[in-house]
Each structure stands twice: as structure tokens, then as C-alpha cells.
Scaffold this motif. Structure first.
Motif, PDB file in Angstrom:
ATOM      1  N   GLN A 221     -35.360 -35.865  11.313  1.00 11.10           N
ATOM      2  CA  GLN A 221     -34.378 -35.829  10.223  1.00 11.10           C
ATOM      3  C   GLN A 221     -32.979 -35.982  10.796  1.00 11.10           C
ATOM      4  OE1 GLN A 221     -35.144 -32.293   7.972  1.00 11.10           O
ATOM      5  NE2 GLN A 221     -36.265 -33.442   6.423  1.00 11.10           N
ATOM      6  N   GLY A 222     -32.061 -36.336   9.949  1.00 11.10           N
ATOM      7  CA  GLY A 222     -30.670 -36.450  10.383  1.00 11.10           C
ATOM      8  C   GLY A 222     -30.311 -37.881  10.756  1.00 11.10           C
ATOM      9  N   THR A 238     -30.126 -42.365   8.293  1.00  8.30           N
ATOM     10  CA  THR A 238     -29.962 -40.925   8.062  1.00  8.30           C
ATOM     11  C   THR A 238     -31.184 -40.469   7.295  1.00  8.30           C
ATOM     12  OG1 THR A 238     -27.572 -41.180   7.985  1.00  8.30           O
ATOM     13  CG2 THR A 238     -28.478 -39.166   7.038  1.00  8.30           C
ATOM     14  N   ILE A 239     -32.032 -39.745   7.996  1.00 11.15           N
ATOM     15  CA  ILE A 239     -33.316 -39.369   7.388  1.00 11.15           C
ATOM     16  C   ILE A 239     -33.133 -38.074   6.618  1.00 11.15           C
ATOM     17  CG2 ILE A 239     -35.706 -38.763   7.837  1.00 11.15           C
ATOM     18  CD1 ILE A 239     -35.607 -40.531  10.284  1.00 11.15           C
ATOM     19  N   THR A 240     -33.418 -38.171   5.370  1.00  9.74           N
ATOM     20  CA  THR A 240     -33.319 -37.007   4.487  1.00  9.74           C
ATOM     21  C   THR A 240     -34.713 -36.743   3.922  1.00  9.74           C
ATOM     22  OG1 THR A 240     -32.904 -38.398   2.573  1.00  9.74           O
ATOM     23  CG2 THR A 240     -30.971 -37.700   3.855  1.00  9.74           C
ATOM     24  N   PRO A 241     -34.939 -35.558   3.402  1.00 13.10           N
ATOM     25  CA  PRO A 241     -36.259 -35.284   2.797  1.00 13.10           C
ATOM     26  C   PRO A 241     -36.596 -36.295   1.712  1.00 13.10           C
ATOM     27  CG  PRO A 241     -35.024 -33.260   3.033  1.00 13.10           C
ATOM     28  CD  PRO A 241     -34.106 -34.355   3.419  1.00 13.10           C
TER      29      PRO A 241
ATOM     30  N   PHE B 610     -26.008 -32.813   6.614  1.00 13.11           N
ATOM     31  CA  PHE B 610     -26.607 -33.960   7.322  1.00 13.11           C
ATOM     32  C   PHE B 610     -27.182 -33.519   8.662  1.00 13.11           C
ATOM     33  CE2 PHE B 610     -23.828 -36.981   4.800  1.00 13.11           C
ATOM     34  CZ  PHE B 610     -24.883 -37.348   4.014  1.00 13.11           C
ATOM     35  N   GLY B 613     -30.198 -31.966   8.086  1.00 16.06           N
ATOM     36  CA  GLY B 613     -31.148 -32.907   7.480  1.00 16.06           C
ATOM     37  C   GLY B 613     -31.568 -32.485   6.103  1.00 16.06           C
ATOM     38  N   LEU B 614     -30.651 -31.713   5.389  1.00 16.22           N
ATOM     39  CA  LEU B 614     -31.043 -31.212   4.075  1.00 16.22           C
ATOM     40  C   LEU B 614     -30.600 -32.135   2.951  1.00 16.22           C
ATOM     41  CD1 LEU B 614     -30.362 -27.441   4.656  1.00 16.22           C
ATOM     42  CD2 LEU B 614     -32.547 -28.633   4.703  1.00 16.22           C
ATOM     43  N   VAL B 615     -29.809 -33.063   3.300  1.00 12.62           N
ATOM     44  CA  VAL B 615     -29.339 -33.958   2.232  1.00 12.62           C
ATOM     45  C   VAL B 615     -29.955 -35.342   2.422  1.00 12.62           C
ATOM     46  CG1 VAL B 615     -27.329 -34.989   1.212  1.00 12.62           C
ATOM     47  CG2 VAL B 615     -27.220 -32.674   2.046  1.00 12.62           C
TER      48      VAL B 615
END
Lengths: 293, 615
Positions: A221-222, A238-241, B610, B613-615
Motif C-alpha cells: 500500500q502507499g 498510490t495503492i489504496t484499499p 497516504f 495507505g488508508l486513502v
């Protein structure tokens, strides 16, 4: 006979299996597969009238006794079957734990052993953007060592040109048979033309797609820069859920597309993950998939 | 919206730098994947779905750009004119000129203007301070900058319109000069725009000036010029010069009267078309009446200019004491003067402290003289600054001052003098007639004394035989004993300072205005300065037995023209409407800085999200 690919216990289990061909192929050598040709097996097929030169041993004397006419007994011919094991050896196959390529080599070893044990001929073909290795056709159980030797030497690297090399193989191989294609099908150039070429040349195609868990469920993620292992192409991402969820849907659609394609063109398709135990794959899923029985 | 510091927008140049930094600073962690084919497809679909997702891809960059843009805007100090109660210090300028007495609005312009001022004061915010000014020919601070509303309201209540014209341009310049010193943010100018014609350019660009306009009509007929002067036909006849003007668009008829005391000199009915102006010269014969008044009987919006006042220049007598052994020519000439009451005494009888207007010493030099008016003929006093240095014989006139009231209209070129004093003229003296070897006739003022020296015996010259002699003597007496209001002939306009000659022996004079107000003014060099001529009518000057008067009239065409005149700013105000409250120029930079802080916090939030990684 055991090596790093196959355990002895597992080999014994494989001996009871055979590769199923959906249709009957004309073999070259006597084997264990019945053939439309009349031949020399012990299985009775038909009668025909005696002709000059026929071997007297095949005259059915009982019928002559009843009808006073000479009839010769015809038997089914049993010939061998050629397995074409086509393996993707591109760099993308190096991913996963165990790696997809390692997993594919085990499948190749198992299927080769099954084939050789059933007096079928086994042909191996490793490809990426080049033809990496072409072996066979090999026949006879003892050839399994040659195959193991080949598998030991093999490694994966470079880009894939799936369509091109599968198509070339279909053109070049003289004896069609069961083509078992093992790949992750992650070629930007696509996979359909190669498979259609095999079908066009009367191959009974069985497609095994090997994927790894990281491809199905990426653990990142990120802000990342994704680098394609084959093309070295880089993607800022940008890896997001939400994106991961969308990625899952994209994967699903991609696999669905492969399934639909295979169904339309009578190609047997099996997708497997490297997380699935290899023995389960051979003994359970390949059986369910109808490749072995 | 305007920008107080447009240079601040230069900060927008930071935007490309932010973009550059954004691409330079982003160090992404590299992750080798088997293939990006699926990621490519996923991203393509993902970002194709919504614009928001596209933006969100670079949301930090967008937030940074927005921050820089807002920061640049804040630096440029944008401001909005808006209506509200908050603001800085304000100045209220109230027009108290004569035109504010117009009754075209109910009850009159002044009352409406005062209410408007009170309304502004009521609406002021708690922290606002206010200064109150009134107009007139000269502006005046009524209430200095204060935060106490009661004081300002009291100041407004203490004001009343004066019968004077206004000079709005001067007022505005004065208000501007105060604006910076007292950090005044808004000036409220409450006026009808009437008065001295102002330069419109002065008003342009005055952003913080708000004009509150009062008045709407122009129904007025007034006397815009009025003077009484001596007729050329007779010594005892006078004539009135005046101008009547109709400022309305309609034709008006009215009776017009000129009277002096109870005596009516002239009465006639007049009719003036809309905008018509008529000038008249009307002879009047006075039989002792000192004052004269002209008025029209009409009901219009501004009654104050329907009346004008003047003083008939009737000369009062002059008491002259001649100290001389003989003085034949002098006596003869003085007795011919209609104003002179002559008393002749020999030199040995003279003593200082004589209560006369003028003392003439003919060939006799007293030791000392007191304050007063004197003519010395070949004589002087020790306490005077004239120095006699010798004699000059067979003297001819070289030149004379043709502008001085004493010697104008006279010809001294044929004057022959047998013998005269040679003198050193004192400083500050004026040489009226001069010869090659020195002055012959000098005038001097100082120490409350007004002195005329004639440095030769009259009998030793042919001066008494010349036409110029009685005229010179008459003009000398007029110069030494001027008449307050006499030379002005009632032409002092309201608001102007009256500079009047009075008896130089007086120390101070009591001035009584038409409304009964009394003021004691000092006499300096035989003059008084009456500055407060705020009301029309007769002003009395009193000091012991001394009595005099002068008249004040409005006589302002600009003030009588009550047609509303709106300065260039007015259309802006009309767009906003008059009754919407106060106008302020509020700067927005504080809000922008607040937004910038919010954006920075938002950026930080997104950055953290970011990273997680929550968004």
C-alpha cells in the motif's frame, strides 16, 4: 527415481494415472492407446474375408468350420500418444513462493512421468521471447531421468512472446496430441492466437494458468513504483484499499475472460495458485479438470 | 474586489516551483512485480471512472498549488467593499452651510442630515472611533476622535446650520489631511453638494469616501448680489445695486422691497422666468437712515437668501483740533469739509490727551504725543521716529505715489516749495511725495499712532493754491479716520472675515451679532478682525461712546442654487443604495491565511493517510 521434483511415494501414485485425450490421435509406435487403425493388439475389432497373403494365424477356423469360408480376425491397433508440454519460462514466472516456474516444473515432471509410464511420448518445450529448450519426444519410463535432467537445468528469464512461440510450435510439431500449456498468461501481447493455432492444428489443448498469491492479493500500500519484471516498465502508483479492491475485480475479469475464451474454443482450463499443494493439484484438481484419470 | 498590493500576485510564480518540487521530491519505493499488465488495466479503469480519482492521484500537489495561490492572494491584500457594522475609525463631515436650511425635504435638509449622522453613529461597532467635522468656508473639528458615541451625538446636537456658503473642496482636503494622522478608514460626507464649485477630480479615486446626499429640490429665488454705494449724481444720494435670481425651473412672481428702518425706499412686483437672473440699480435718498435692507416676499425652499442687508455709507463727523498760530489755508480748507468739526487752538494751549479724531500741528512740534491720528506740518514730536537732518531750498516734486489713498487722483507736478525739511524717513513709513533731496510728505503707522508729515510750511509753497490741496486734505482725513463698514458698503459676505478700521484709540470693541451673541475683540493698529460672521444681519460695534455697525449678507449664488449636485462618487453609492448601512473595505487576507492553514492541515492529513495507505 526420486528427485527434488517428485517424491517416491508421489511417483507411485502417479503410476496409476494416465493423461486423458479427449479425442483419439494417430500414434507412431505401438502403445497403450487404442487406435481406429486395425492392428496387433489383443482386442478384437472385426472380421474380413481372407485374402491372398494373409497370415493363417489370424484365420478364424471356427467360422470356417461353420460356414466353410475363410475369414480373418482383425484386432485393434494400440499406439502411443504424444504429450506436448509447453512451459512459459519468462521472468514473470519467477514470482511466488514457491515460484510459479518451480511449480510449473513440478507439473511438467508429474505429467511427464504419467505420460512416460503409459508409454506415451512426451515432448517438452520451454519458451520466453526465445525458444529456451526443446526436448523429445521421449518415450519410455526410463526417459524420465532425461526429463528431470532438463528440468534441473531450466530457469526463467526475459520477456514472454506467448502467441508467437505457441503458434510456431503448432506449426512445427509434426505429431499433434495433447498440448498442455503452462503459463501465468501475463503477456501484454495476449494469449489467444497461440492457443487458437494449437486448436487449428488439432491439438487437444489443456491450459494450466499458474498464479501466485502476491498477484491475486498484493500485500502493498502507499506510494510505490511498480517495476515490470519482464519489460522493466515503471508505474508510479498510490495503492489504496479501494484500488486494491478494484485490482481484485480486474483480476477476476481477466480470469473470467480466459475462461470464456477456453470454453468457446474447447480448451480445458485450470487456474492454480502456487499456494495450492502440488500433490492436491495433480491428484485432485487435474483429475477434476479431466486431464488425468 | 480590488487589490491593495497587486505586487503580491508575483508570488504566483511559486506555483511552477511547487510543481517542480513535487516531481523532484516524490521518492517512491520500487516494487518489482511479475507483470504490470493487470495493474495497468486496473488503474486505467480506476481513474477513468471519476474525475475525483484523477485529482486524488495528485491531491497533495493540488493542495499545495491551492495553498500557494491563496498565499499569493493574501499577499496582494484583496479587499471587498461591503456593508456592515465593523470597520476602522470613521469621520463624519456634516455640511452646516446655508443651503442646508432648504426646506425641499421635510422638515429641512439640516434635520435630515443630522438624523443621517446619528444613524451612522448608532451603527458604529464597539471598537470604532469617530471624528466629527462641520463644513463652512473653513472646516472645523467639532468632536475629536473618540470612541464615546454619546460625545459624538452631543456634538451633532450642538451643531446648527450657519448662514454661510460652503467650500467642500477645502473641507475634503482638510478631512484627507486628518485621515492619515488619525487612521481614519471611512469618511462620511453628509451634504447637499451645494456651495463653492468644487473640482470634480479631487473626488475621484477617494475610495474611502462615502457621500450621503441630502436634498432633492431647486425651488428657490434669492438675492445673490447687494451693495449700497454713493450716487455719482449727488453727495447725499445713494444707489442700491442688486441681483435677483430664480434657480427653479418654474416662473415665479414676487414683491420686492428696499427699506431703511421704517422707510420704504422701493417696492415693486417682479416676475422671473425659470433660471432667469436680473440685476437692478435702484436710487435711494437717505435722510439719516443708516441701514438698508432688501427683501423679496416669496415662499420658496430657502428663505435665508430672500433678504440682504447693507449699510448706507453715511459718513459720521470728524473732530479735528488744529494747533496753529494762524493756519489760514488750513482752516479754510477744513471748514469746507462736510464731515469736519474744527477746533483751533494756539500752540501754548495744547495739551496731550485731547479727545479728537485728528490733531494737526501746524509749525509747532510738541514734546510728546499720545496715541491717535496726527498731521504734522513742518513739525514733529520727540517720541516719533522722524529725524530732521537739514533743510532743502527751492524744492520741486520729483515723484509721488499714485496708488496710495492719500495721493491718488492728485497732481503734484506743479508744486513749488520755497523751503522744506530734509528728513530721514523712519522705517515702515511710506513716502507719498518725494523731491530729489528727500521726502516731502510721509505717512507712518505705529504704536497706535497714525501720522502724516508734511515737511514744509503751506504758506512757503503754492500747495494751498492748487486744486489738489483740499482733495489731499479730505483724503488725508479719510485715511486717518476710516469708517467701519463704510468702505465695505455692506458687502461683507457671510462667513468671510470682516477687517474693519475703528478708532485707533480704542483698546477693544464689543461686537454684537444679529442673534445677540457678544464678543469682545482687541483693536490692533486701529483695526478689528471679526471672524465669526456666520449669520446675516447687522453687527454692532460698541466701545464706550463709540458706535458703529456693519452688515453681513449671504450673497452666494452657489449656495442659493439648491439644486442637488452630486460628486462623481455618487453613482457608486446609488448602485449600493443609500439605506443599506455603512460601507467598509474589508481586507480578506486574514481569511485567506486561515484557509491556507486549513489547507496545510488537510495536506498533512492526506499525507499521513497516504503513508498509512488508508486513502
Amino acid at each position: 527415481m526420486a528427485n527434488k521434483f517428485l517424491e517416491p511415494e508421489f511417483l507411485r501414485k502417479l503410476e496409476s494415472l494416465s493423461v486423458v485425450a479427449r479425442k483419439v490421435f494417430m500414434g507412431q509406435l505401438v502403445g497403450e492407446r487404442t487406435n481406429p487403425k486395425k492392428g496387433r493388439s489383443v482386442e478384437f475389432a472385426d472380421y474380413r474375408g481372407y485374402q491372398m497373403g494373409d497370415d493363417f494365424r489370424y484365420v478364424d477356423w471356427n467360422i470356417y468350420g461353420r460356414l466353410e469360408k475363410l475369414f480373418v480376425k482383425l484386432f485393434r491397433e494400440e499406439e502411443d500418444l504424444t504429450f506436448h508440454l509447453l512451459v512459459d519460462a519468462s521472468q514473470s514466472m519467477a514470482f511466488g513462493d514457491p515460484s510459479k516456474f518451480e511449480y510449473a516444473l513440478k507439473i511438467v515432471a508429474a505429467l511427464s512421468y504419467i505420460g512416460l509410464a503409459n508409454l506415451d511420448r512426451v515432448s517438452l518445450y520451454f519458451f520466453n521471447a526465445h525458444t529456451q529448450k526443446r526436448t523429445g519426444p521421449l518415450r519410455g519410463k526410463h526417459q524420465i531421468f532425461s526429463i528431470f535432467q532438463v528440468l534441473e537445468e531450466m530457469s526463467c528469464s526475459g520477456e514472454t512472446q506467448f502467441d508467437r512461440f505457441i503458434r510456431n510450435y503448432a506449426l512445427e510439431a509434426k505429431i499433434p496430441g495433447v498440448a498442455i500449456v503452462i503459463s501465468d498468461l501475463l503477456d501484454p501481447g495476449g494469449y489467444t492466437e497461440g492457443l487458437l493455432a494449437l486448436r487449428y492444428h488439432k491439438y487437444d489443448v489443456f491450459l494450466v494458468q499458474v498464479v501466485c498469491e502476491d498477484e491475486l492479493f498484493p500485500p502493498w500500500q502507499g506510494d510505490l513504483k511498480l517495476v515490470d519484471s519482464e519489460t522493466t516498465e515503471k508505474w508510479d502508483i498510490t495503492i489504496t484499499p479501494e484500488l486494491l479492491e478494484h485490482y481484485g475485480e480486474t483480476c477476476h475479469k481477466y480470469f473470467q475472460g480466459i475462461e470464456n475464451f477456453c470454453r468457446r474454443h474447447e480448451i480445458d482450463y485450470l487456474r492454480t495458485s502456487t499456494s495450492i499443494p502440488f500433490e492436491d493439484l495433480i491428484l485432485k484438481y487435474l483429475r477434476q479438470g479431466g486431464l488425468v484419470k | 474586489m480590488t487589490f491593495l498590493n497587486p505586487l503580491g500576485l508575483v508570488a504566483l510564480l511559486l506555483v511552477p516551483i511547487v510543481i517542480l518540487f513535487h516531481f523532484l521530491r516524490l521518492k517512491r519505493q520500487e516494487k518489482i512485480v511479475s507483470s504490470t499488465i493487470l495493474w495497468e488495466r486496473a488503474l486505467r479503469d480506476y481513474y477513468a471512472n471519476t474525475w475525483w480519482k484523477k485529482i486524488r492521484k495528485n491531491i497533495l500537489l493540488w493542495l499545495q498549488i491551492l495553498t500557494v495561490v491563496l498565499l499569493a492572494l493574501a499577499l496582494s491584500r484583496p479587499c471587498f467593499p461591503w456593508m456592515g457594522k465593523e470597520g476602522g475609525n470613521v469621520m463624519i463631515v456634516l455640511d452646516t452651510s446655508a443651503s442646508m436650511l432648504a426646506r425641499d425635504v421635510s422638515p429641512n435638509r439640516w434635520t435630515v442630515a443630522r438624523r443621517e449622522a446619528e444613524k451612522i453613529v448608532d451603527k458604529l461597532g464597539r471598537n470604532q472611533q469617530v471624528m466629527l467635522l462641520e463644513t463652512g468656508l473653513s472646516p472645523r473639528i467639532v468632536v475629536a476622535l473618540t470612541g464615546k458615541k454619546e460625545e459624538v451625538l452631543k456634538g451633532i446636537a450642538s451643531l446648527s446650520p450657519r448662514e454661510v456658503p460652503a467650500d467642500l473642496e477645502k473641507v475634503l482636503q482638510f478631512a484627507r489631511s486628518l485621515k492619515k494622522a488619525y487612521r481614519i478608514k471611512n469618511i462620511y460626507f453628509i451634504s447637499d453638494g451645494g456651495g463653492k464649485e468644487f473640482n470634480r477630480e479631487v473626488w475621484e479615486g477617494e475610495r474611502d469616501l462615502e457621500w450621503r446626499h441630502i436634498g432633492k429640490g431647486n425651488d428657490n429665488v434669492g438675492i445673490t448680489a447687494f451693495s449700497v454705494r454713493k450716487s455719482y449724481r449727488s453727495n447725499f444720494d445713494y444707489e442700491v445695486f442688486l441681483t435677483l435670481q430664480n434657480f427653479s425651473n418654474e416662473s415665479r412672481s414676487f414683491p420686492f422691497t428696499i427699506r431703511g428702518g421704517d422707510k420704504i425706499f422701493y417696492q415693486q412686483k417682479f416676475s422671473l422666468a425659470g433660471g432667469e437672473k436680473k440685476s437692478l440699480v435702484i436710487p435711494v435718498v437717505s435722510r439719516g437712515e443708516n441701514s438698508i435692507e432688501a427683501f423679496i416676499d416669496i415662499r420658496d425652499d430657502l428663505p435665508i437668501d430672500d433678504r440682504s442687508y447693507g449699510i448706507i455709507p453715511f459718513p459720521p463727523p470728524i473732530s479735528v483740533l488744529l494747533v496753529s498760530k494762524e493756519g489760514y489755508f488750513l482752516q479754510k480748507a477744513l471748514r469746507l469739509h462736510p464731515r469736519v468739526i474744527l477746533k483751533v487752538i494756539p500752540p501754548q494751549d495744547w495739551a496731550s490727551g485731547q479727545n479728537v479724531d485728528v490733531t494737526i500741528f501746524d509749525g509747532y512740534s510738541p514734546s510728546e504725543i499720545g496715541e491717535g491720528n496726527y498731521i504734522f506740518i513742518r513739525a514733529t514730536a520727540r517720541n516719533l521716529p522722524l529725524q530732521v537732518v537739514g533743510e532743502q531750498e527751492s524744492v520741486s516734486v520729483l515723484d509721488w505715489n499714485r496708488q496710495h489713498p492719500l495721493t491718488r487722483y492728485l497732481d503734484f507736478s506743479r508744486l513749488r516749495i520755497q523751503r522744506a525739511w530734509k528728513v530721514n524717513p523712519p522705517s515702515g513709513s511710506q513716502i507719498l511725495v518725494g523731491a530729489t533731496s528727500g521726502p516731502l510728505i510721509l505717512g507712518w503707522e505705529g504704536n497706535n499712532r497714525q501720522v502724516l508729515w508734511i515737511n514744509f510750511y503751506l504758506q512757503e509753497s503754492d500747495f494751498p493754491l492748487q486744486v489738489a490741496f483740499p482733495v489731499f486734505l479730505s483724503q488725508a482725513l479719510d485715511w486717518l479716520v476710516p469708517l467701519a463698514g463704510y468702505e465695505q458698503e455692506g458687502r461683507i459676505r457671510a462667513g468671510e472675515t470682516a477687517n474693519l478700521r475703528v478708532d485707533p484709540r480704542l483698546r477693544e470693541v464689543k461686537v454684537i451679532d444679529p442673534r445677540g451673541g457678544v464678543k469682545l475683540l482687541p483693536v490692533e493698529r486701529g483695526r478689528i478682525m471679526v471672524e465669526e460672521t456666520n449669520y446675516q444681519g447687522y453687527y454692532l460695534l460698541e466701545a464706550g461712546s463709540y458706535r458703529s455697525s456693519f452688515a453681513v449678507s449671504l450673497l452666494s449664488e452657489e449656495e442659493s442654487n439648491i439644486q442637488p449636485r452630486i460628486p462623481p462618487l455618487a453613482p457608486l453609492e446609488e448602485e449600493r443604495g443609500w439605506e443599506t448601512g455603512q460601507r467598509f473595505y474589508s481586507e480578506l487576507w486574514r481569511y485567506l491565511v486561515f484557509l491556507v492553514i486549513l489547507l496545510l492541515m488537510l495536506e498533512w492529513y492526506f499525507y499521513q493517510k497516504f503513508r498509512e495507505g488508508l486513502v
